[in-house]
Design an enzyme around this catalytic site. Structure first.
Site, PDB file in Angstrom:
ATOM      1  N   LYS C  69      13.494  25.771 -25.188  1.00  0.00           N
ATOM      2  CA  LYS C  69      12.440  24.826 -25.601  1.00  0.00           C
ATOM      3  C   LYS C  69      12.334  23.733 -24.528  1.00  0.00           C
ATOM      4  CE  LYS C  69      11.261  22.025 -29.696  1.00  0.00           C
ATOM      5  NZ  LYS C  69      11.708  21.625 -31.039  1.00  0.00           N
ATOM      6  N   SER C 144       8.387  22.162 -34.554  1.00  0.00           N
ATOM      7  CA  SER C 144       7.897  21.978 -33.220  1.00  0.00           C
ATOM      8  C   SER C 144       8.332  23.049 -32.227  1.00  0.00           C
ATOM      9  CB  SER C 144       8.339  20.607 -32.688  1.00  0.00           C
ATOM     10  OG  SER C 144       9.730  20.514 -32.716  1.00  0.00           O
ATOM     11  N   SER C 168      12.246  21.878 -37.442  1.00  0.00           N
ATOM     12  CA  SER C 168      11.556  22.447 -36.290  1.00  0.00           C
ATOM     13  C   SER C 168      12.109  23.731 -35.708  1.00  0.00           C
ATOM     14  CB  SER C 168      11.488  21.398 -35.171  1.00  0.00           C
ATOM     15  OG  SER C 168      10.591  20.374 -35.556  1.00  0.00           O
TER      16      SER C 168
END
Lengths: 475, 99, 468
Positions: C69, C144, C168
């Site tokens: 990420k 996210s 997330s």
């Protein structure tokens, strides 16, 4: 300098000291002074995204040592974030302590007998340093600033006194005593001129008996002299304002050493809102009793205790010795003096050679052992060395090392043969009839003239007291 | 709890160093107001005596030894700078002192 | 896969080339990767193969391509947090988890899209365009960690790391049909994770199988001296417990983790209950009303910490700078241009919650609710060993369907937030499909340091769902 009748000043001091650790507060960058800009930084003290702080155990111990010396309560504590935007703050918040500081309360007894309360002494990190270009070097007329983060993250302890100080002299005494404590605990080198110890003064005035007035903060005073002058100026300024019908505005002011006055920066539109909240990247600090005891047991004697010991040893020192006493304590030379007293050296002499001769070459302390000091003084006391010679020997050892007997020999210092002095004095009397007749008429000052001449002629080998004895004998 | 006013949002934006247009101020005032309104059930609770939790698993006294660790190369650090001069980070003039 | 590489049955380089090919084939459509490090990945893969050839034990992730990420720092690789304010920034250091992945022989291939600074539940808040759900490209992948979820769901990499602050990792895992784990707070080092909410953030794996998730978590977990909040113990044994089963375990079904979910999601949870019962667990019906307060508390605590964590983005030392005559104007202009709307919204909400006069009512109160939540979990774990609920209220929703009203988006975190508040671990497990054939995730929660039991429970569900 004093205020008009009926007025008194109320002063509280905030002292920030950098701690003498190997590394910074939250990272392993070295804690040094004077490195080239931005060469002593890492992701943590630069506040790079993703970095996290880890607390330096030595900083904690030094903070505890300071708290112990100030009779504070060492308490479980928490770190907080103090949030504000400023270019020398890499994270735009400072990790500090807020409502739960490591040291709460305490007091400092001053040599003048007064006691100043301590509100707290807490840990926090230092900021980077900016230089302002394009104007006079002051911030208000610069067109740009350059930031160096080498200092960012250096460990600090902030010591906040109660508003107990009532004169600039007392403020000076407090600052000097506190500095002595910081040095004695090993926490600081107390070098105000280098910025490792910084003082902010909160000053207000009031008519005696009335509640506290509005205070102004004078920031970043970096010498004891500035501290005194700034406080006196500010208190007088406030009294004048009030007596003129105006009110004192709460603000931060700057002391200008050259102008001898405080002035304000532009007034802020609103009070700062630091939005303190607990630092989530650190855990609580809970020093157990065993740790606190280890710190206490490791503490060397503080200036007050050393002062008391030395005063006792000097046995009711004459007022003339008190100044020397302060110098000796302040410079940590009491071990020299006490050793000399133990060996039978007279108090005046033991004190004078430390407060004067050693004090004038402190860098040379590494070269002078206590034994050498004592030996030199004993030689002077027994008149093997004259006072002048003794001072020369000490200066030489401080500068270049060595030990007393060999240094004295290498300088050709020998005791002036008895009888030789009388001849020298007699010769001088013949050579200087005017001075001799004035001396005979009672002008004692001329004794110094003759002593000076004798010293010159004998390469400093004569003993001043013996010269005076000769003069008086021939009077 | 007092209702969130446009001036509060404008003040907060300044604190956070964000510039807001009028339209944005209006929009954010409404949206933040909704979030705070949703929190009113929480606000209404009497939580006197409840203490905030520090670390969920009670960690305390995490410290490191006072031992140096490698730092960053000066050139690497300065390469990130949007503007630099003399090995330092350059910024336009600072109005006002550090708090 | 790692075993194959270690055994020499396949090479890390060939595994990587397949991964890169799949990325090339679908990335433009799905917008998963913001940056692909082909050169670095090839070098790493070759190095793995060389070590295998020398007979060395490379590690438990030998040759496994990993997606990171883009809020995880990787030395000299662009790391943006999907924000304009960090566009072009290359960190000079690795996050600890990246170092540990490398030590286990993994091959990082690139950085994945996210909601800007991890603030969001759909990856629509990215400054570089949204990511599309590989199962249905008109739907969000969740957020996210939407990019990381899509990377695994689209077979680009078998493993991705995400971060979970309010759900997330778990929510995108559920919406994309993956395993997603939020570990116990402090189990995985946060050093090098660009912080959103420091007291809530945790890094965790997204994978297709429970076993892969256990291997990955074991490789990255364990004490880190660079993170003061990291748990003191070394990485726990997880892989060995995956097949432990749930016989004799009490599973608490929490109504507040199901109420409000769509019917298809509720049906999946009910089916999961049956499976666990059949596997020998005892089912207990529980109600934990404190969980209902979690959303309010979270949406004050997280933005408050974020408002402080994001203050450092001021244009002085790195990233975007918008010129101005004085430094305050420069900071304002930079932050205004550099941050997206959701980030600004949360910064302002957080600043307000901390500001003078409001701290006690908002942030202070929220911290107390957090304690209530922790206590509520503790009480629940007297009656049950693990808790069960839904991961999200619905399957993947359409783009734009929740963006008009921030509260609507925030509500999708209602089942995941409690575990972030308490710091305890939770796992989302794909279990059935719902509307439009989209995947549904069910959630197992456990007390601190119970990851091994969570994997065991997840494995039971995985097998029952047809993935033995």
């Amino acid at each position: 300098m004093s205020l008009p009748d009926g007025w008194e000043m109320v002063v509280g001091l905030e002292v920030h000291t950098e701690l003498k650790t190997n590394t910074k507060m939250f990272c392993g960058c070295t804690n040094t002074f004077g490195a080239a800009p931005n060469t002593n930084v890492c992701p943590i003290c630069l506040g790079l995204p993703g970095s996290l702080p880890v607390l330096n155990v030595r900083a904690v111990e030094l903070a505890m040592a300071i708290g112990t010396a100030l009779h504070s309560t060492i308490s479980p504590s928490t770190f907080h974030r103090k949030n504000y935007f400023y270019p020398d703050m890499p994270k735009d918040f400072q990790i500090s302590q807020y409502d739960l500081p490591i040291n709460a309360g305490g007091y400092l007894d001053l040599p003048d007998g007064s006691r100043v309360s301590i509100e707290r002494a807490h840990l926090e990190e230092d900021t980077g340093k900016s230089t302002h270009l394009g104007g006079s070097g002051r911030i208000h007329d610069a067109d740009r600033s350059l930031v160096d983060y080498n200092r960012s993250g250096v460990p600090l302890v902030e010591i906040v006194s109660g508003p107990d100080i009532r004169s600039s002299a007392q403020a000076r005494t407090y600052a000097a005593e506190l500095r002595g404590i910081l040095i004695a605990t090993g926490a600081s080198d107390g070098r105000m001129e280098e910025g490792s110890m910084r003082i902010d003064a909160n000053v207000s005035v009031r008519r005696t008996g009335e509640p506290f007035g509005t205070r102004c903060e004078i920031k970043n005073l970096n010498s004891l002299r500035s501290l005194v002058r700034a406080i006196d100026f500010e208190a007088a300024r406030q009294v004048e304002l009030i007596e003129g019908g105006a009110t004192v505005r709460q603000e931060t002011r700057h002391w200008d050493e050259n102008l001898g006055s405080t002035s304000t920066m532009r007034v802020k539109e609103e009070a700062d809102d630091y939005r303190y909240f607990r630092e989530p990247d650190l855990v609580d600090l809970v020093p157990d009793q065993a740790w606190q005891d280890r710190v206490r047991d490791g503490l060397k004697p503080m200036p007050a205790e050393r002062r008391a010991v030395l005063t006792r040893r000097l046995g009711d020192p004459a007022p003339a010795l008190l100044d020397a006493l302060e110098v000796v304590i302040d410079l940590g030379l009491d071990s020299f003096v006490i050793a000399a007293l133990d060996a039978g050296v007279e108090p005046d002499l033991a004190m004078a050679r430390a407060a004067n001769e050693i004090a004038s070459d402190l860098d040379g302390l590494v070269n002078l052992s206590v034994e050498s000091y004592v030996a030199t003084l004993l030689m002077e006391q027994s008149s093997e060395l004259s006072a002048t010679q003794s001072k020369t020997v000490l200066a030489e050892i401080l500068a270049n090392g060595g030990e007393p007997t060999s240094v004295a020999a290498s300088k050709g210092f020998e005791r002036l043969a008895s009888g030789a002095l009388g001849e020298v004095v007699a010769q001088l009397i013949d050579d200087h009839p005017d001075e001799w007749s004035r001396y005979r008429s009672g002008d004692e000052k001329l004794a110094q003239f003759f002593i000076g001449r004798v010293m010159k002629l004998t390469n400093g080998q004569a003993n001043g007291k013996e010269v005076i004895a000769e003069l008086q004998a021939r009077r | 709890m007092p209702e969130l006013r446009r001036e509060d949002v404008a003040h907060v934006a300044k604190l956070a160093r964000l510039i807001m247009s009028d339209a944005e101020l209006d929009m954010f005032t409404e949206q933040l107001g909704q979030v705070l309104e949703h929190a009113s059930d929480m606000n209404a609770l009497d939580l006197e005596g409840v203490v905030a939790t520090a670390h969920p698993f009670g960690l305390v006294n995490v410290v490191r030894d006072d031992v140096p660790r490698e730092c960053l190369d000066h050139d690497v650090v300065m390469a990130m700078a949007p503007d630099a001069e003399d090995g330092r980070f350059a910024v336009p003039r600072i109005l006002g002192d550090a708090p | 896969m790692a075993l194959d590489v270690q055994n020499g049955d396949t090479s890390a380089v060939s595994v990587l080339e397949e991964s890169l090919a799949q990325i090339r084939s679908r990335n433009e459509e799905l917008n998963v990767f913001l940056y692909v490090d082909e050169e670095g990945a090839r070098a790493a893969a070759s190095a793995v193969d060389e070590r295998v050839a020398r007979g060395e034990n490379v590690g438990t992730l030998a040759g496994v391509p990993v997606a990171l990420k883009d809020n995880l720092c990787q030395t000299n690789i662009p790391t943006t947090c999907s924000s304009k304010i960090l566009e072009g920034w290359r960190p000079p250091y690795n996050a600890t988890v990246v170092d540990r992945l490398l030590a286990a022989g993994a091959v990082p291939v690139g950085k994945t899209n996210l909601d800007e600074f991890a603030m969001g539940s759909s990856t629509e808040n990215s400054a570089f365009g949204p990511t599309r759900n590989p199962h249905n490209t008109s739907r969000v992948p969740g957020g996210s960690s939407g990019g990381s979820a899509a990377a695994v769901a689209a077979d680009m990499t078998p493993l991705a790391l995400g971060s979970d602050t309010g759900g997330s990792i778990r929510q995108p895992a559920a919406l994309c049909g993956l395993i997603g784990v939020k570990p116990s707070y402090g189990l995985v080092s946060r050093y090098g994770l660009i912080a959103f909410a420091s007291s809530l953030d945790q890094i965790g794996p997204l994978t297709k199988t429970v076993s892969d998730a256990a291997i990955a978590l074991e490789a990255i977990a364990g004490h880190d001296p660079l993170d003061s909040t990291s748990l003191p113990e070394p990485s726990p044994s997880l892989v060995a417990h995956v097949e432990d089963g749930v016989a004799g375990k009490r599973i608490g079904v929490v109504r507040e983790l199901i109420d409000g979910a769509d019917a298809d999601v509720v049906a999946s949870v009910e089916r999961a209950v049956e499976v666990l019962k059949e596997a020998g667990a005892t089912i207990v019906e529980l109600s934990v009303p404190e969980f209902r307060l979690g959303l309010s508390a979270y949406y004050l605590i997280a933005p408050a910490e974020a408002s402080s964590n994001l203050a450092r983005f001021d244009g002085v030392r790195y990233g975007l700078r918008v010129k101005a005559d004085d430094v305050t104007a420069m900071m304002e202009a930079t932050r205004t241009a550099g941050f997206g709307e959701e980030v600004k919204r949360r910064i302002m909400l957080g600043t307000y919650a901390l500001s003078a006069g409001y701290y006690d009512a908002y942030y202070g109160q929220a911290l107390k609710v957090r304690t209530l939540t922790i206590d509520a979990f503790r009480r629940a774990y007297r009656e049950a060993d693990l808790l069960l609920g839904a991961t999200t209220p619905s399957v993947a929703f359409e783009f734009g369907s929740k963006t008009a009203d921030p509260m609507a988006m925030y509500l999708s975190d209602v089942f995941t937030i409690p575990s972030n508040l308490s710091g305890e671990p939770a796992i989302s497990v794909p279990f059935g499909t719902g509307e439009a054939g989209l995947p549904i995730g069910v959630q197992l929660l456990g007390p601190g340091r119970s990851e091994a039991q969570l994997f065991a429970g997840a494995r039971v569900l995985e097998i029952a769902d047809g993935r033995p």
